[in-house]
Structures are given as C-alpha cells and as structure tokens.
Scaffold this motif. Structure first.
Motif, PDB file in Angstrom:
ATOM      1  N   SER A  13       0.907  -1.201   0.037  1.00 31.33           N
ATOM      2  CA  SER A  13      -0.010  -0.009   0.031  1.00 31.33           C
ATOM      3  C   SER A  13       0.824   1.275   0.062  1.00 31.33           C
ATOM      4  CB  SER A  13      -0.947  -0.031   1.043  1.00 31.33           C
ATOM      5  OG  SER A  13      -1.838  -1.101   1.216  1.00 31.33           O
ATOM      6  N   HIS A  15       1.073   5.733  -0.355  1.00 28.57           N
ATOM      7  CA  HIS A  15       0.412   6.711   0.026  1.00 28.57           C
ATOM      8  C   HIS A  15       0.813   7.950  -0.529  1.00 28.57           C
ATOM      9  CE1 HIS A  15       0.850   3.984   3.522  1.00 28.57           C
ATOM     10  NE2 HIS A  15      -0.586   3.731   3.161  1.00 28.57           N
ATOM     11  N   THR A  40      -8.436  -3.801  -5.602  1.00 31.97           N
ATOM     12  CA  THR A  40      -7.815  -2.619  -5.498  1.00 31.97           C
ATOM     13  C   THR A  40      -8.662  -1.544  -5.157  1.00 31.97           C
ATOM     14  OG1 THR A  40      -6.438  -3.424  -7.439  1.00 31.97           O
ATOM     15  CG2 THR A  40      -6.261  -1.042  -6.676  1.00 31.97           C
ATOM     16  N   PHE A 166      -4.231   7.134  -1.341  1.00 36.67           N
ATOM     17  CA  PHE A 166      -3.498   5.898  -1.318  1.00 36.67           C
ATOM     18  C   PHE A 166      -3.960   5.003  -2.507  1.00 36.67           C
ATOM     19  CE2 PHE A 166      -6.574   5.062   2.128  1.00 36.67           C
ATOM     20  CZ  PHE A 166      -7.306   3.867   1.563  1.00 36.67           C
ATOM     21  N   GLU A 168      -4.064   0.588  -2.734  1.00 43.21           N
ATOM     22  CA  GLU A 168      -4.273  -0.465  -1.945  1.00 43.21           C
ATOM     23  C   GLU A 168      -4.453  -1.662  -2.596  1.00 43.21           C
ATOM     24  OE1 GLU A 168      -6.003  -2.207   2.492  1.00 43.21           O
ATOM     25  OE2 GLU A 168      -7.090  -0.739   1.281  1.00 43.21           O
ATOM     26  N   ASP A 169      -3.626  -2.750  -2.371  1.00 41.92           N
ATOM     27  CA  ASP A 169      -4.070  -4.010  -2.951  1.00 41.92           C
ATOM     28  C   ASP A 169      -4.757  -4.961  -1.657  1.00 41.92           C
ATOM     29  OD1 ASP A 169      -4.409  -6.871  -3.657  1.00 41.92           O
ATOM     30  OD2 ASP A 169      -2.075  -7.123  -3.716  1.00 41.92           O
ATOM     31  N   ASP A 207       2.967   1.040   3.697  1.00 43.98           N
ATOM     32  CA  ASP A 207       2.770   0.202   4.675  1.00 43.98           C
ATOM     33  C   ASP A 207       4.095  -0.354   5.282  1.00 43.98           C
ATOM     34  OD1 ASP A 207       2.838  -1.801   3.028  1.00 43.98           O
ATOM     35  OD2 ASP A 207       0.507  -2.309   3.220  1.00 43.98           O
TER      36      ASP A 207
END
Length: 246
Positions: A13, A15, A40, A166, A168-169, A207
C-alpha cells in the motif's frame, strides 16, 4: 523486489500525505486510474475519521466507497461511539464494517473507467462533540455531483485534516503482488473559511510490507502518481521523500 526467501502475498500500500490544517472544513481530490487489478482500492481522500474513493472488487465489479469510523478513544461505556447515517443517496448501500476498526461503509455501483477523471469532495460540519462528514463524487455519466451520504461520528469537534490519498491491494492472494496498479491524483485542495488552497506537494509513504516495487512521482505539472506491484521500479521518489508539482 522482496526480502529473500519471503513470498509476498500483496502489493504494498502506497500513500501521498498532504499538509492540511485542523481548521479545514472541506477537501477535494481527483483520481484517474491508469492501471488496475481486481481487489484494488484507489482512495482520493483519506481524512481524520474516514476515507473515500473507488474500488474494483474481487469479482471485477466497480464501486464508489465512502466510510467513516466509530470513535476509537472514549472508553466510557455510556458513550455512544457508533457512527450514524443522517443522509443516504439513492442506490447507496450502507453497512457496518469491522476488521481495521469499526464504522459505517457506503457502497454504490459505479462503472468508472481507465483514464477517466473521478473527482471527490468531503465536507465536515461540527455538532457539539460530533462531526457530520458529507461525501460526494462527480458522476461523469450524469455530468453532476452526487451526494453519497452524510455520516456522523463522535470527534470531540474535530474536522478533516490528516489527509492522504493511497493505492491498496486488498486481494492479497499471493498473485496480486505480481500485478501492477497505477493512478494519478490531481488538484488536491482544502477549504479554510471561504478560501480553497491547492497542495502542490505530498510525502510518499507506504505500509510495513517490505517489498520495493513501489513508486511515486509527478506527471507533467498537474498530477501526483502512485504505482505499486508488478514491474514497478522505485525510480522517481524515495520512500518518505517529497513529491512536488513544479
């Protein structure tokens, strides 16, 4: 791209963190997805008590999402800590969620497309110790703003601030790490009083996933870019570095 001997399950992830004052009452940002995979989340505005953006779900369906968390700090058992919906747009599904905190989540089917701009806006209005957050997105199909919902949560009178965008997966199946995701974020602005201020820089963070196939940068003089997964190369901005639109 990953620690030797460790098979990553997910793309990292990533950002963009913006500087927004505590007194901001609104924020807006625009997402343009360049490359997507199932599972996603492209978040336009992650603010103090929630977030909003677009997702492609596990089954490939596309949605707009707007969520607000319950209060996390008050331990008094007599205090109502749960977020409440005071307005719901037509077709919006609102449910409680758990896992990474608890709160209310709004989902609305929306077939957004690659290389298409999707603007978002969140407005905050205090009511004593509570704050009502109203989420909106611009529907390109109807050429108009749509009020997703207004969600009220206990904040001790705080507004927006602590803003980020962000990618994110959330599929995290071992295969998703090898798939690239890329999005542009343009025109992030915040409102204080009657003045909108544009953020021309953001800090690039990620992350705790240790993989290195992540990147952030600029596209021309308008867009911040976030990339993660697949053959992404960290060639523009080091982690925790600053991305600036000139």
């Amino acid at each position: 791209m990953a620690n030797k001997g460790v098979e990553p399950r997910a793309a990292r992830s990533v950002h963009l963190r913006y500087k927004v004052p505590d007194s901001a009452t609104s924020a807006r940002n625009t997402i343009c997805v360049r490359r997507c995979q199932t599972g996603t989340y492209f978040c336009a505005i992650n603010f103090r008590c929630g977030y909003m953006g677009i997702q492609q779900l596990y089954d490939g369906k596309k949605v707009v999402i707007f969520s607000v968390w319950d209060n996390k700090t008050d331990d008094d058992p007599d205090v109502d800590r749960q977020a409440k919906a005071t307005y719901k747009g037509e077709g919006v599904d609102i449910q409680r969620f758990g896992g990474e905190g608890t709160g209310l989540r709004c989902l609305l089917p929306y077939n957004w497309e690659i290389d298409e701009d999707t603007p978002f806006r969140v407005d905050a209005e205090t009511d004593g110790k509570w704050t009502a957050y109203s989420g909106h997105y611009f529907d390109q199909r109807k050429n108009s703003w749509f009020h997703i919902a207004t969600l009220k949560t206990l904040t001790e009178g705080k507004l927006i601030c602590d803003c980020a965008a962000f990618v994110e997966d959330f599929r995290r199946d071992g295969k998703s790490f090898h798939e690239k995701r890329k999005a542009c974020f343009c025109d992030f602005q915040f409102l204080v009083g009657d003045r909108w201020t544009k953020c021309d820089e953001a800090r690039f963070t990620a992350d705790q996933n240790p993989v290195l196939n992540i990147n952030a940068g600029c596209e021309g003089n308008q867009f911040f870019v976030l990339e993660t997964g697949g053959d992404t190369c960290n060639c523009d901005t080091p982690l925790n570095g600053t991305v600036k639109i000139e």
